[in-house]
Design an enzyme around this catalytic site. Structure first.
Site, PDB file in Angstrom:
ATOM      1  CG  ASP A 120      -2.256   0.597   1.027  1.00 21.28           C
ATOM      2  OD1 ASP A 120      -2.398   1.373   0.078  1.00 21.28           O
ATOM      3  OD2 ASP A 120      -3.158   0.337   1.845  1.00 21.28           O
ATOM      4  CD  GLU A 176       0.568   4.687  -7.215  1.00 17.05           C
ATOM      5  OE1 GLU A 176      -0.324   4.401  -8.050  1.00 17.05           O
ATOM      6  OE2 GLU A 176       1.028   5.826  -7.047  1.00 17.05           O
ATOM      7  CD1 TRP A 177      -4.867   3.267  -3.094  1.00 14.88           C
ATOM      8  CD2 TRP A 177      -3.818   5.130  -2.412  1.00 14.88           C
ATOM      9  NE1 TRP A 177      -4.480   3.084  -1.796  1.00 14.88           N
ATOM     10  CE2 TRP A 177      -3.843   4.205  -1.341  1.00 14.88           C
ATOM     11  CE3 TRP A 177      -3.227   6.376  -2.224  1.00 14.88           C
ATOM     12  CZ2 TRP A 177      -3.277   4.475  -0.096  1.00 14.88           C
ATOM     13  CZ3 TRP A 177      -2.669   6.652  -0.982  1.00 14.88           C
ATOM     14  CH2 TRP A 177      -2.698   5.717   0.060  1.00 14.88           C
ATOM     15  N   GLY A 178      -3.198   4.610  -8.140  1.00 14.61           N
ATOM     16  CA  GLY A 178      -3.122   5.289  -9.433  1.00 14.61           C
ATOM     17  C   GLY A 178      -2.594   6.704  -9.350  1.00 14.61           C
ATOM     18  CG  ASP A 179      -2.754   8.900  -5.707  1.00 11.94           C
ATOM     19  OD1 ASP A 179      -3.828   8.674  -6.289  1.00 11.94           O
ATOM     20  OD2 ASP A 179      -2.665   9.152  -4.492  1.00 11.94           O
ATOM     21  CG  ASN A 180       2.835   8.725  -7.543  1.00  9.95           C
ATOM     22  OD1 ASN A 180       3.282   9.856  -7.615  1.00  9.95           O
ATOM     23  ND2 ASN A 180       2.320   8.237  -6.426  1.00  9.95           N
ATOM     24  CG  ASP A 219      -9.656   2.254  -0.443  1.00 15.02           C
ATOM     25  OD1 ASP A 219      -8.698   2.087  -1.209  1.00 15.02           O
ATOM     26  OD2 ASP A 219      -9.552   2.215   0.792  1.00 15.02           O
TER      27      ASP A 219
END
Ligand code: GLA
Length: 411
Positions: free
Chosen positions: A158, A191-195, A213
Protein backbone atom coordinates in the site's frame (compact mmCIF):
# COMPACT_ATOMS: atom_id res chain seq x y z
CA UNK A 1 51.37 6.61 2.55
CA UNK A 2 48.87 5.65 5.20
CA UNK A 3 46.52 8.25 3.75
CA UNK A 4 46.92 6.75 0.25
CA UNK A 5 46.16 3.27 1.53
CA UNK A 6 43.14 4.56 3.42
CA UNK A 7 41.94 6.35 0.28
CA UNK A 8 42.44 3.26 -1.89
CA UNK A 9 40.60 1.19 0.67
CA UNK A 10 37.73 3.68 0.73
CA UNK A 11 37.56 3.71 -3.09
CA UNK A 12 37.60 -0.07 -3.28
CA UNK A 13 34.94 -0.27 -0.65
CA UNK A 14 32.65 2.12 -2.49
CA UNK A 15 33.18 0.19 -5.75
CA UNK A 16 32.17 -2.94 -3.85
CA UNK A 17 29.07 -1.25 -2.45
CA UNK A 18 28.12 0.19 -5.83
CA UNK A 19 28.74 -3.21 -7.35
CA UNK A 20 26.29 -4.74 -4.92
CA UNK A 21 23.73 -2.11 -5.82
CA UNK A 22 24.13 -2.99 -9.47
CA UNK A 23 23.77 -6.67 -8.72
CA UNK A 24 20.40 -5.94 -7.16
CA UNK A 25 19.33 -4.05 -10.24
CA UNK A 26 20.49 -6.84 -12.51
CA UNK A 27 18.73 -9.56 -10.55
CA UNK A 28 15.73 -7.28 -9.97
CA UNK A 29 12.47 -7.32 -11.82
CA UNK A 30 9.43 -9.28 -10.74
CA UNK A 31 9.02 -13.04 -10.83
CA UNK A 32 7.64 -13.38 -14.36
CA UNK A 33 4.55 -15.37 -15.25
CA UNK A 34 2.89 -15.58 -11.82
CA UNK A 35 -0.33 -13.89 -12.97
CA UNK A 36 -0.86 -14.66 -16.64
CA UNK A 37 -4.61 -14.44 -15.93
CA UNK A 38 -6.19 -11.93 -13.53
CA UNK A 39 -5.63 -13.34 -10.03
CA UNK A 40 -8.79 -14.50 -8.19
CA UNK A 41 -9.36 -14.85 -4.47
CA UNK A 42 -10.65 -13.26 -1.28
CA UNK A 43 -9.38 -10.21 0.60
CA UNK A 44 -10.40 -9.40 4.16
CA UNK A 45 -10.57 -5.60 3.99
CA UNK A 46 -13.96 -4.68 2.48
CA UNK A 47 -15.98 -6.51 5.11
CA UNK A 48 -13.71 -6.98 8.10
CA UNK A 49 -11.19 -4.10 8.05
CA UNK A 50 -8.75 -4.92 10.88
CA UNK A 51 -11.16 -7.34 12.64
CA UNK A 52 -9.45 -10.44 11.31
CA UNK A 53 -8.36 -13.63 13.03
CA UNK A 54 -7.38 -17.23 12.57
CA UNK A 55 -10.94 -18.57 12.87
CA UNK A 56 -12.19 -16.25 10.13
CA UNK A 57 -9.38 -17.22 7.78
CA UNK A 58 -9.83 -20.95 8.34
CA UNK A 59 -13.60 -20.74 7.86
CA UNK A 60 -13.14 -18.65 4.74
CA UNK A 61 -10.65 -21.14 3.31
CA UNK A 62 -12.98 -24.04 4.14
CA UNK A 63 -15.94 -22.36 2.43
CA UNK A 64 -13.84 -21.31 -0.55
CA UNK A 65 -13.33 -25.01 -1.18
CA UNK A 66 -16.70 -26.47 -0.09
CA UNK A 67 -18.88 -23.86 -1.87
CA UNK A 68 -17.34 -24.32 -5.32
CA UNK A 69 -15.57 -20.94 -5.28
CA UNK A 70 -12.17 -22.67 -5.49
CA UNK A 71 -13.36 -24.90 -8.34
CA UNK A 72 -14.51 -21.72 -10.15
CA UNK A 73 -10.96 -20.34 -9.91
CA UNK A 74 -10.73 -18.38 -6.63
CA UNK A 75 -7.56 -19.48 -4.87
CA UNK A 76 -5.84 -16.61 -3.00
CA UNK A 77 -6.74 -15.82 0.62
CA UNK A 78 -5.27 -12.37 1.32
CA UNK A 79 -5.10 -10.83 4.78
CA UNK A 80 -5.19 -7.07 4.45
CA UNK A 81 -4.23 -4.45 7.06
CA UNK A 82 -4.33 -5.32 10.76
CA UNK A 83 -2.62 -8.73 10.90
CA UNK A 84 0.37 -7.56 12.95
CA UNK A 85 1.15 -5.96 16.30
CA UNK A 86 1.86 -2.25 16.58
CA UNK A 87 5.61 -2.82 17.13
CA UNK A 88 8.30 -4.89 15.44
CA UNK A 89 10.21 -7.36 17.65
CA UNK A 90 13.73 -6.86 19.03
CA UNK A 91 15.21 -8.10 15.72
CA UNK A 92 13.13 -5.67 13.74
CA UNK A 93 10.83 -8.39 12.40
CA UNK A 94 7.10 -7.91 11.95
CA UNK A 95 4.98 -9.75 14.52
CA UNK A 96 1.68 -11.40 13.59
CA UNK A 97 -0.76 -10.40 16.35
CA UNK A 98 -0.81 -13.33 18.81
CA UNK A 99 -4.28 -12.36 20.05
CA UNK A 100 -5.67 -12.71 16.53
CA UNK A 101 -3.45 -15.60 15.44
CA UNK A 102 -2.81 -17.65 18.60
CA UNK A 103 -1.12 -20.48 16.69
CA UNK A 104 1.09 -18.15 14.69
CA UNK A 105 0.94 -17.12 11.05
CA UNK A 106 3.01 -20.03 9.70
CA UNK A 107 0.57 -22.69 10.90
CA UNK A 108 -2.33 -20.72 9.42
CA UNK A 109 -0.55 -20.42 6.08
CA UNK A 110 0.20 -24.14 6.16
CA UNK A 111 -3.51 -24.77 6.78
CA UNK A 112 -4.53 -22.62 3.79
CA UNK A 113 -1.93 -24.36 1.63
CA UNK A 114 -3.18 -27.76 2.78
CA UNK A 115 -6.55 -26.88 1.25
CA UNK A 116 -4.87 -26.36 -2.13
CA UNK A 117 -5.13 -22.55 -1.79
CA UNK A 118 -2.59 -19.73 -1.77
CA UNK A 119 -1.96 -17.09 0.86
CA UNK A 120 -1.28 -13.37 0.77
CA UNK A 121 -0.38 -10.61 3.22
CA UNK A 122 -0.47 -6.83 3.21
CA UNK A 123 1.96 -4.11 4.09
CA UNK A 124 2.75 -0.59 3.08
CA UNK A 125 5.66 1.28 1.48
CA UNK A 126 5.47 4.00 4.12
CA UNK A 127 6.51 4.22 7.74
CA UNK A 128 3.11 2.89 8.85
CA UNK A 129 0.23 1.09 7.17
CA UNK A 130 -2.99 2.99 6.56
CA UNK A 131 -4.41 1.56 9.81
CA UNK A 132 -1.31 2.50 11.81
CA UNK A 133 0.69 -0.75 11.95
CA UNK A 134 4.44 -0.92 11.19
CA UNK A 135 5.15 -0.07 7.56
CA UNK A 136 8.02 -1.49 5.54
CA UNK A 137 10.02 1.65 4.81
CA UNK A 138 13.65 0.88 5.64
CA UNK A 139 12.89 -2.82 6.24
CA UNK A 140 12.26 -3.93 2.65
CA UNK A 141 14.82 -6.74 2.45
CA UNK A 142 14.15 -7.91 6.00
CA UNK A 143 10.38 -8.03 5.44
CA UNK A 144 10.81 -9.82 2.10
CA UNK A 145 12.87 -12.51 3.85
CA UNK A 146 10.19 -12.72 6.56
CA UNK A 147 7.47 -13.28 3.93
CA UNK A 148 9.58 -15.88 2.13
CA UNK A 149 10.14 -17.74 5.42
CA UNK A 150 6.42 -17.73 6.15
CA UNK A 151 5.74 -19.06 2.66
CA UNK A 152 3.30 -16.44 1.36
CA UNK A 153 2.34 -16.29 -2.32
CA UNK A 154 1.02 -12.73 -2.69
CA UNK A 155 1.93 -9.33 -1.25
CA UNK A 156 -0.34 -6.30 -1.42
CA UNK A 157 1.79 -3.22 -0.90
CA UNK A 158 0.00 0.00 0.00
CA UNK A 159 0.94 3.69 -0.14
CA UNK A 160 0.06 5.41 3.17
CA UNK A 161 2.57 7.49 5.17
CA UNK A 162 5.02 7.81 2.31
CA UNK A 163 6.02 11.45 2.62
CA UNK A 164 9.42 12.01 1.04
CA UNK A 165 9.68 8.88 -1.11
CA UNK A 166 8.76 8.36 -4.74
CA UNK A 167 6.46 5.57 -5.82
CA UNK A 168 8.54 4.07 -8.66
CA UNK A 169 11.59 3.87 -6.38
CA UNK A 170 9.73 2.51 -3.34
CA UNK A 171 7.93 -0.18 -5.33
CA UNK A 172 11.10 -1.10 -7.24
CA UNK A 173 12.98 -1.56 -3.96
CA UNK A 174 10.33 -3.91 -2.61
CA UNK A 175 10.14 -5.82 -5.88
CA UNK A 176 13.92 -6.30 -5.83
CA UNK A 177 13.75 -7.37 -2.19
CA UNK A 178 11.14 -10.02 -2.97
CA UNK A 179 13.19 -11.26 -5.92
CA UNK A 180 16.30 -11.45 -3.77
CA UNK A 181 14.44 -13.30 -0.98
CA UNK A 182 13.84 -15.93 -3.63
CA UNK A 183 10.25 -17.08 -3.10
CA UNK A 184 7.91 -16.40 -6.05
CA UNK A 185 5.37 -13.94 -4.63
CA UNK A 186 2.79 -12.08 -6.71
CA UNK A 187 3.46 -8.37 -6.14
CA UNK A 188 0.32 -6.24 -5.97
CA UNK A 189 0.95 -2.48 -6.13
CA UNK A 190 -1.66 -0.50 -4.23
CA UNK A 191 -0.84 3.17 -4.71
CA UNK A 192 -4.30 4.11 -6.02
CA UNK A 193 -3.12 5.29 -9.43
CA UNK A 194 -1.77 8.54 -8.00
CA UNK A 195 1.62 8.13 -9.67
CA UNK A 196 0.50 6.34 -12.85
CA UNK A 197 1.82 2.86 -11.93
CA UNK A 198 0.66 1.57 -15.33
CA UNK A 199 3.56 3.55 -16.83
CA UNK A 200 6.32 1.99 -14.68
CA UNK A 201 4.80 -1.01 -12.90
CA UNK A 202 5.11 -3.70 -15.55
CA UNK A 203 8.72 -4.81 -14.89
CA UNK A 204 8.24 -4.87 -11.12
CA UNK A 205 4.65 -5.87 -10.34
CA UNK A 206 1.90 -8.23 -11.48
CA UNK A 207 -1.06 -5.91 -10.82
CA UNK A 208 -1.66 -2.33 -9.71
CA UNK A 209 -4.62 -0.49 -8.30
CA UNK A 210 -5.83 2.28 -10.59
CA UNK A 211 -8.11 4.13 -8.15
CA UNK A 212 -8.90 5.03 -4.59
CA UNK A 213 -10.96 2.58 -2.57
CA UNK A 214 -14.21 1.05 -3.76
CA UNK A 215 -17.51 1.72 -1.97
CA UNK A 216 -20.51 -0.64 -2.08
CA UNK A 217 -22.73 1.45 -4.36
CA UNK A 218 -23.47 1.60 -8.07
CA UNK A 219 -22.29 5.05 -9.05
CA UNK A 220 -21.73 7.17 -5.93
CA UNK A 221 -18.85 9.10 -4.46
CA UNK A 222 -18.56 8.59 -0.70
CA UNK A 223 -16.74 11.51 0.92
CA UNK A 224 -14.83 10.59 4.08
CA UNK A 225 -14.55 13.29 6.77
CA UNK A 226 -10.73 13.23 6.46
CA UNK A 227 -11.02 14.64 2.94
CA UNK A 228 -10.75 11.59 0.71
CA UNK A 229 -13.33 9.69 -1.31
CA UNK A 230 -14.32 6.10 -1.96
CA UNK A 231 -16.04 5.25 -5.20
CA UNK A 232 -19.01 3.28 -6.52
CA UNK A 233 -17.99 0.55 -8.94
CA UNK A 234 -19.17 2.35 -12.08
CA UNK A 235 -17.14 5.41 -11.07
CA UNK A 236 -14.02 3.20 -10.85
CA UNK A 237 -14.86 1.45 -14.13
CA UNK A 238 -14.70 4.82 -15.85
CA UNK A 239 -12.07 6.58 -13.81
CA UNK A 240 -9.11 6.11 -16.15
CA UNK A 241 -10.27 6.10 -19.70
CA UNK A 242 -6.98 5.79 -21.51
CA UNK A 243 -5.02 3.14 -19.68
CA UNK A 244 -6.45 -0.11 -21.01
CA UNK A 245 -3.47 -0.53 -23.31
CA UNK A 246 -1.24 -0.90 -20.24
CA UNK A 247 -3.12 -3.95 -18.91
CA UNK A 248 -2.49 -7.54 -19.95
CA UNK A 249 -1.15 -10.94 -18.89
CA UNK A 250 1.08 -10.60 -15.80
CA UNK A 251 0.53 -6.81 -15.55
CA UNK A 252 -3.10 -6.04 -14.76
CA UNK A 253 -4.99 -2.86 -14.06
CA UNK A 254 -6.63 -3.65 -10.71
CA UNK A 255 -10.09 -2.12 -10.24
CA UNK A 256 -10.09 -3.03 -6.49
CA UNK A 257 -11.59 -5.80 -4.41
CA UNK A 258 -15.22 -6.47 -5.18
CA UNK A 259 -18.23 -5.48 -3.10
CA UNK A 260 -20.44 -8.29 -4.46
CA UNK A 261 -22.53 -9.69 -1.60
CA UNK A 262 -22.10 -6.61 0.58
CA UNK A 263 -24.50 -3.67 0.54
CA UNK A 264 -25.86 -3.55 -3.01
CA UNK A 265 -28.83 -5.53 -4.34
CA UNK A 266 -28.38 -8.63 -6.52
CA UNK A 267 -29.02 -6.69 -9.73
CA UNK A 268 -26.24 -4.21 -8.96
CA UNK A 269 -23.95 -7.00 -7.78
CA UNK A 270 -24.50 -8.78 -11.07
CA UNK A 271 -23.54 -5.64 -13.03
CA UNK A 272 -20.54 -5.08 -10.75
CA UNK A 273 -19.29 -8.61 -11.42
CA UNK A 274 -19.96 -8.30 -15.16
CA UNK A 275 -17.95 -5.07 -15.31
CA UNK A 276 -14.97 -6.54 -13.43
CA UNK A 277 -15.03 -9.46 -15.90
CA UNK A 278 -15.29 -7.14 -18.92
CA UNK A 279 -12.39 -5.06 -17.60
CA UNK A 280 -10.08 -8.07 -16.96
CA UNK A 281 -9.76 -6.89 -13.38
CA UNK A 282 -8.30 -9.17 -10.74
CA UNK A 283 -11.32 -10.81 -9.06
CA UNK A 284 -10.95 -10.52 -5.31
CA UNK A 285 -14.17 -11.17 -3.43
CA UNK A 286 -14.64 -8.93 -0.40
CA UNK A 287 -17.67 -10.47 1.30
CA UNK A 288 -18.29 -12.68 4.33
CA UNK A 289 -18.49 -16.22 2.93
CA UNK A 290 -20.14 -17.44 6.14
CA UNK A 291 -23.20 -15.32 5.42
CA UNK A 292 -23.20 -15.56 1.62
CA UNK A 293 -26.61 -15.92 -0.08
CA UNK A 294 -27.04 -18.44 -2.87
CA UNK A 295 -27.64 -15.54 -5.26
CA UNK A 296 -24.26 -14.00 -4.38
CA UNK A 297 -22.54 -17.36 -4.79
CA UNK A 298 -24.23 -17.86 -8.16
CA UNK A 299 -23.00 -14.45 -9.36
CA UNK A 300 -19.43 -15.05 -8.17
CA UNK A 301 -19.21 -18.53 -9.68
CA UNK A 302 -20.82 -17.85 -13.07
CA UNK A 303 -18.41 -19.89 -15.17
CA UNK A 304 -19.15 -18.13 -18.45
CA UNK A 305 -18.51 -14.69 -16.94
CA UNK A 306 -15.31 -15.90 -15.29
CA UNK A 307 -14.18 -17.27 -18.65
CA UNK A 308 -14.58 -13.75 -20.09
CA UNK A 309 -12.38 -12.38 -17.30
CA UNK A 310 -9.81 -15.16 -17.63
CA UNK A 311 -9.68 -15.19 -21.44
CA UNK A 312 -6.11 -15.84 -22.47
CA UNK A 313 -5.87 -12.77 -24.70
CA UNK A 314 -6.09 -10.73 -21.48
CA UNK A 315 -7.47 -7.59 -23.14
CA UNK A 316 -9.34 -5.07 -21.00
CA UNK A 317 -12.75 -4.18 -22.42
CA UNK A 318 -13.94 -0.66 -23.17
CA UNK A 319 -17.11 1.39 -23.49
CA UNK A 320 -18.27 1.28 -27.10
CA UNK A 321 -21.34 3.51 -26.83
CA UNK A 322 -23.80 5.17 -24.46
CA UNK A 323 -27.27 6.15 -25.48
CA UNK A 324 -30.29 7.09 -23.39
CA UNK A 325 -28.78 5.59 -20.24
CA UNK A 326 -27.78 2.27 -21.82
CA UNK A 327 -24.06 1.66 -22.16
CA UNK A 328 -22.51 -0.96 -24.43
CA UNK A 329 -19.20 -2.36 -23.18
CA UNK A 330 -17.17 -4.70 -25.37
CA UNK A 331 -14.11 -6.93 -24.90
CA UNK A 332 -12.16 -8.77 -27.59
CA UNK A 333 -11.62 -12.45 -26.76
CA UNK A 334 -9.37 -15.14 -28.14
CA UNK A 335 -10.35 -16.99 -31.36
CA UNK A 336 -11.94 -13.86 -32.83
CA UNK A 337 -14.78 -13.87 -30.30
CA UNK A 338 -16.17 -10.92 -28.32
CA UNK A 339 -17.99 -10.24 -25.07
CA UNK A 340 -20.67 -7.53 -25.10
CA UNK A 341 -22.44 -6.09 -22.05
CA UNK A 342 -25.51 -3.86 -22.23
CA UNK A 343 -25.74 -1.97 -18.95
CA UNK A 344 -28.57 0.26 -17.79
CA UNK A 345 -26.96 3.15 -15.97
CA UNK A 346 -30.27 4.97 -15.50
CA UNK A 347 -32.99 4.76 -12.87
CA UNK A 348 -35.67 3.74 -15.40
CA UNK A 349 -36.42 0.46 -17.21
CA UNK A 350 -34.83 0.51 -20.68
CA UNK A 351 -35.37 -1.44 -23.86
CA UNK A 352 -32.41 -2.69 -25.87
CA UNK A 353 -32.66 -2.99 -29.63
CA UNK A 354 -29.17 -3.34 -31.07
CA UNK A 355 -28.64 -3.58 -34.82
CA UNK A 356 -25.27 -5.32 -35.18
CA UNK A 357 -24.95 -4.47 -38.85
CA UNK A 358 -25.00 -0.78 -38.13
CA UNK A 359 -22.18 -1.14 -35.63
CA UNK A 360 -18.65 -2.08 -36.60
CA UNK A 361 -16.72 -2.38 -33.35
CA UNK A 362 -13.09 -1.29 -33.53
CA UNK A 363 -10.52 -1.68 -30.79
CA UNK A 364 -8.07 1.11 -31.58
CA UNK A 365 -5.58 0.11 -28.84
CA UNK A 366 -5.17 -3.54 -29.78
CA UNK A 367 -6.28 -3.58 -33.44
CA UNK A 368 -9.27 -5.94 -33.16
CA UNK A 369 -12.46 -5.43 -35.15
CA UNK A 370 -15.92 -6.98 -35.21
CA UNK A 371 -17.54 -6.32 -38.58
CA UNK A 372 -21.04 -7.79 -38.51
CA UNK A 373 -21.51 -7.26 -42.23
CA UNK A 374 -18.52 -9.52 -42.93
CA UNK A 375 -18.99 -12.09 -40.14
CA UNK A 376 -21.97 -13.62 -38.42
CA UNK A 377 -21.51 -14.49 -34.75
CA UNK A 378 -23.53 -16.92 -32.65
CA UNK A 379 -24.84 -15.29 -29.47
CA UNK A 380 -25.02 -16.76 -25.98
CA UNK A 381 -26.57 -14.89 -23.07
CA UNK A 382 -24.13 -15.56 -20.23
CA UNK A 383 -26.53 -14.72 -17.41
CA UNK A 384 -29.36 -17.01 -18.57
CA UNK A 385 -27.01 -19.55 -20.16
CA UNK A 386 -29.21 -19.61 -23.26
CA UNK A 387 -28.31 -19.35 -26.95
CA UNK A 388 -29.76 -16.13 -28.34
CA UNK A 389 -29.62 -16.38 -32.13
CA UNK A 390 -27.00 -14.67 -34.28
CA UNK A 391 -25.86 -11.20 -35.20
CA UNK A 392 -27.93 -11.39 -38.39
CA UNK A 393 -30.88 -10.12 -36.38
CA UNK A 394 -31.10 -7.19 -33.96
CA UNK A 395 -30.57 -8.12 -30.32
CA UNK A 396 -33.57 -7.09 -28.27
CA UNK A 397 -34.15 -7.16 -24.53
CA UNK A 398 -35.26 -5.19 -21.52
CA UNK A 399 -33.14 -3.96 -18.65
CA UNK A 400 -34.24 -3.00 -15.15
CA UNK A 401 -32.45 -0.04 -13.62
CA UNK A 402 -28.75 -0.88 -13.04
CA UNK A 403 -29.16 -4.31 -14.63
CA UNK A 404 -27.05 -5.74 -17.40
CA UNK A 405 -27.06 -8.42 -20.09
CA UNK A 406 -23.73 -9.98 -21.00
CA UNK A 407 -23.39 -11.83 -24.31
CA UNK A 408 -20.64 -13.89 -25.81
CA UNK A 409 -20.37 -13.58 -29.57
CA UNK A 410 -18.64 -16.59 -31.17
CA UNK A 411 -17.53 -17.09 -34.75
C1 GLA B 1 -5.94 1.48 1.67
C2 GLA B 1 -6.13 0.47 0.55
C3 GLA B 1 -7.27 -0.48 0.93
C4 GLA B 1 -6.91 -1.19 2.21
C5 GLA B 1 -6.62 -0.18 3.31
C6 GLA B 1 -6.06 -0.85 4.56
O1 GLA B 1 -7.04 2.31 1.82
O2 GLA B 1 -6.43 1.14 -0.65
O3 GLA B 1 -7.50 -1.40 -0.12
O4 GLA B 1 -5.78 -2.01 1.99
O5 GLA B 1 -5.69 0.79 2.90
O6 GLA B 1 -5.77 0.09 5.57
Amino acid sequence: MKKTIALLFALNFSVLVLGQGNTHNQTGGKFEGLAMKPPMGWNSWNTFATNIDEKLVKETADIMVSSGLAAAGYNYIVLDDGWMTKERDANGDLVPDPAKFPNGMKSLIDYVHSKGLKFGLYNCAGTQTCAGYPGTRGYEYQDARFYARLGIDFLKYDWCNTKGITAPEAYTTMSNALKTAGRPIVFSLCEWGDNQPWEWGKPIGNLWRISGDIYPCFDCEFKHPENWSSWGFMKIAEMRKDIRKYSGPDHWNDFDMMEVGNEMNDTEDKSHFAMWCMLSSPLFTGNDYRKMSKETLAILTNKDLIAINQDKLGIQGFKYSAEDGVEVWVKPLSDGNWAVTFLNRSDAVKKVNFDWKENTIKDADFGYEADFNKNTYKIKNLWTGREAGTTKKNFTGELASHDCITLKLSL
